[in-house]
Design a protein around this motif. Sequence first.
Motif, PDB file in Angstrom:
ATOM      1  N   ILE A   1       0.865  -1.046   0.144  1.00 35.99           N
ATOM      2  CA  ILE A   1       0.093  -0.106   0.059  1.00 35.99           C
ATOM      3  C   ILE A   1       0.866   1.334   0.024  1.00 35.99           C
ATOM      4  N   ALA A   2       1.968   1.240   0.769  1.00 33.51           N
ATOM      5  CA  ALA A   2       2.759   2.341   0.950  1.00 33.51           C
ATOM      6  C   ALA A   2       3.649   2.650  -0.622  1.00 33.51           C
ATOM      7  N   ALA A   3       4.053   1.570  -1.149  1.00 34.31           N
ATOM      8  CA  ALA A   3       4.713   1.537  -2.535  1.00 34.31           C
ATOM      9  C   ALA A   3       3.499   2.177  -3.459  1.00 34.31           C
ATOM     10  N   ILE A   4       2.377   1.620  -3.519  1.00 33.69           N
ATOM     11  CA  ILE A   4       1.182   2.053  -4.365  1.00 33.69           C
ATOM     12  C   ILE A   4       1.104   3.764  -4.283  1.00 33.69           C
ATOM     13  N   ALA A   5       1.067   3.990  -2.936  1.00 35.22           N
ATOM     14  CA  ALA A   5       0.503   5.393  -2.559  1.00 35.22           C
ATOM     15  C   ALA A   5       1.927   6.225  -3.139  1.00 35.22           C
ATOM     16  N   PHE A   6       3.261   5.561  -2.932  1.00 40.35           N
ATOM     17  CA  PHE A   6       4.395   6.521  -3.211  1.00 40.35           C
ATOM     18  C   PHE A   6       4.326   6.456  -4.687  1.00 40.35           C
ATOM     19  N   LEU A   7       3.972   5.350  -5.246  1.00 44.93           N
ATOM     20  CA  LEU A   7       3.993   5.316  -7.108  1.00 44.93           C
ATOM     21  C   LEU A   7       3.078   6.559  -7.447  1.00 44.93           C
ATOM     22  N   ILE A   8       1.875   6.683  -6.955  1.00 45.39           N
ATOM     23  CA  ILE A   8       0.781   7.723  -7.142  1.00 45.39           C
ATOM     24  C   ILE A   8       1.225   9.183  -6.876  1.00 45.39           C
ATOM     25  N   LEU A   9       1.985   9.249  -5.900  1.00 52.52           N
ATOM     26  CA  LEU A   9       2.713  10.409  -5.372  1.00 52.52           C
ATOM     27  C   LEU A   9       3.724  10.795  -6.703  1.00 52.52           C
ATOM     28  N   VAL A  10       4.388   9.655  -7.008  1.00 53.62           N
ATOM     29  CA  VAL A  10       5.517  10.223  -8.013  1.00 53.62           C
ATOM     30  C   VAL A  10       4.879  10.719  -9.164  1.00 53.62           C
ATOM     31  N   VAL A  11       3.879  10.056  -9.714  1.00 52.73           N
ATOM     32  CA  VAL A  11       3.048  10.070 -10.904  1.00 52.73           C
ATOM     33  C   VAL A  11       2.532  11.476 -10.912  1.00 52.73           C
ATOM     34  N   PHE A  12       1.880  11.937  -9.740  1.00 51.16           N
ATOM     35  CA  PHE A  12       1.219  13.187  -9.757  1.00 51.16           C
ATOM     36  C   PHE A  12       2.016  14.277  -9.493  1.00 51.16           C
ATOM     37  N   LEU A  13       3.434  14.047  -9.013  1.00 47.12           N
ATOM     38  CA  LEU A  13       4.319  14.951  -9.047  1.00 47.12           C
ATOM     39  C   LEU A  13       4.984  15.177 -10.264  1.00 47.12           C
ATOM     40  N   CYS A  14       5.282  14.355 -11.058  1.00 46.78           N
ATOM     41  CA  CYS A  14       5.628  14.275 -12.629  1.00 46.78           C
ATOM     42  C   CYS A  14       4.567  14.987 -13.247  1.00 46.78           C
ATOM     43  N   ARG A  15       3.426  14.863 -13.261  1.00 51.61           N
ATOM     44  CA  ARG A  15       2.604  15.495 -14.152  1.00 51.61           C
ATOM     45  C   ARG A  15       2.657  17.109 -13.559  1.00 51.61           C
ATOM     46  N   VAL A  16       2.616  17.481 -12.245  1.00 47.60           N
ATOM     47  CA  VAL A  16       2.591  18.713 -11.877  1.00 47.60           C
ATOM     48  C   VAL A  16       3.957  19.487 -12.425  1.00 47.60           C
ATOM     49  N   LEU A  17       5.277  18.676 -12.299  1.00 50.33           N
ATOM     50  CA  LEU A  17       6.503  19.161 -12.821  1.00 50.33           C
ATOM     51  C   LEU A  17       6.206  19.583 -14.287  1.00 50.33           C
ATOM     52  N   ALA A  18       5.667  18.684 -15.164  1.00 49.99           N
ATOM     53  CA  ALA A  18       5.653  18.953 -16.639  1.00 49.99           C
ATOM     54  C   ALA A  18       4.702  20.098 -16.974  1.00 49.99           C
ATOM     55  N   LYS A  19       3.441  20.101 -16.182  1.00 45.41           N
ATOM     56  CA  LYS A  19       2.872  21.365 -16.417  1.00 45.41           C
ATOM     57  C   LYS A  19       3.558  22.649 -15.986  1.00 45.41           C
ATOM     58  N   LEU A  20       4.483  22.420 -14.713  1.00 46.49           N
ATOM     59  CA  LEU A  20       5.324  23.816 -14.298  1.00 46.49           C
ATOM     60  C   LEU A  20       6.309  24.050 -15.114  1.00 46.49           C
ATOM     61  N   VAL A  21       6.922  23.144 -15.974  1.00 49.18           N
ATOM     62  CA  VAL A  21       8.092  23.268 -17.029  1.00 49.18           C
ATOM     63  C   VAL A  21       7.384  23.935 -18.067  1.00 49.18           C
ATOM     64  N   LYS A  22       6.052  23.518 -18.475  1.00 53.92           N
ATOM     65  CA  LYS A  22       5.320  24.038 -19.828  1.00 53.92           C
ATOM     66  C   LYS A  22       4.906  25.697 -19.433  1.00 53.92           C
ATOM     67  N   THR A  23       4.628  25.783 -18.204  1.00 48.52           N
ATOM     68  CA  THR A  23       4.203  27.066 -17.822  1.00 48.52           C
ATOM     69  C   THR A  23       5.366  28.139 -17.660  1.00 48.52           C
ATOM     70  N   VAL A  24       6.586  27.697 -17.267  1.00 52.26           N
ATOM     71  CA  VAL A  24       7.848  28.437 -17.226  1.00 52.26           C
ATOM     72  C   VAL A  24       8.315  28.614 -18.513  1.00 52.26           C
ATOM     73  N   SER A  25       8.158  27.769 -19.476  1.00 52.36           N
ATOM     74  CA  SER A  25       8.601  27.979 -20.715  1.00 52.36           C
ATOM     75  C   SER A  25       7.705  29.081 -21.297  1.00 52.36           C
ATOM     76  N   GLN A  26       6.424  28.959 -21.161  1.00 51.88           N
ATOM     77  CA  GLN A  26       5.503  30.085 -21.804  1.00 51.88           C
ATOM     78  C   GLN A  26       6.008  31.524 -21.244  1.00 51.88           C
ATOM     79  N   LEU A  27       6.105  31.283 -19.815  1.00 55.22           N
ATOM     80  CA  LEU A  27       6.603  32.642 -19.214  1.00 55.22           C
ATOM     81  C   LEU A  27       7.522  33.199 -19.711  1.00 55.22           C
ATOM     82  N   THR A  28       8.684  32.492 -20.082  1.00 53.89           N
ATOM     83  CA  THR A  28       9.992  32.883 -20.569  1.00 53.89           C
ATOM     84  C   THR A  28       9.807  33.452 -21.979  1.00 53.89           C
ATOM     85  N   SER A  29       9.146  32.782 -22.825  1.00 57.03           N
ATOM     86  CA  SER A  29       8.560  33.118 -24.120  1.00 57.03           C
ATOM     87  C   SER A  29       7.930  34.588 -24.002  1.00 57.03           C
TER      88      SER A  29
END
Length: 138
Positions: free
Chosen positions: A10-38
Amino acid sequence: MTFGQLAGIIAAIAFLILVVFLCRVLAKLVKTVSQLTSTLNSVTKDADNISDQVEKLLDKTNILMADINEKSQKVEPLFDTIADLSESVSDLNAASRNMAVKISESAKDSSKIKKASTLFSVGKHAFGAVNKAKAKKK
């Protein structure tokens, strides 16, 4: 499966969900920072263009002001001459007024002289008539 293993899964699955969620947030953050830079790059280019245009406008304004100053210096003697002319016209007007007053006074004096001359002429004729009358009596 023991309770500890189940908790670990259960802890491994929760950690996996957390990692996937953080990856999506980081991807959106990178996209937003890229647009901000542009956007910042675009704003910087626009600000540079505006700065260049303002600089050119200020240069043209300085040239125009120098031209206006030069032309106003050429026109300044004209205004001085107009001021002198207006003063001369004012003096001429005052002199004309004084001459009119003198002519009017002269006309009054002339009418007095004419009256005196007429009176003298009448007196001369009267004196002559009196002398003739005395001459006839004698």
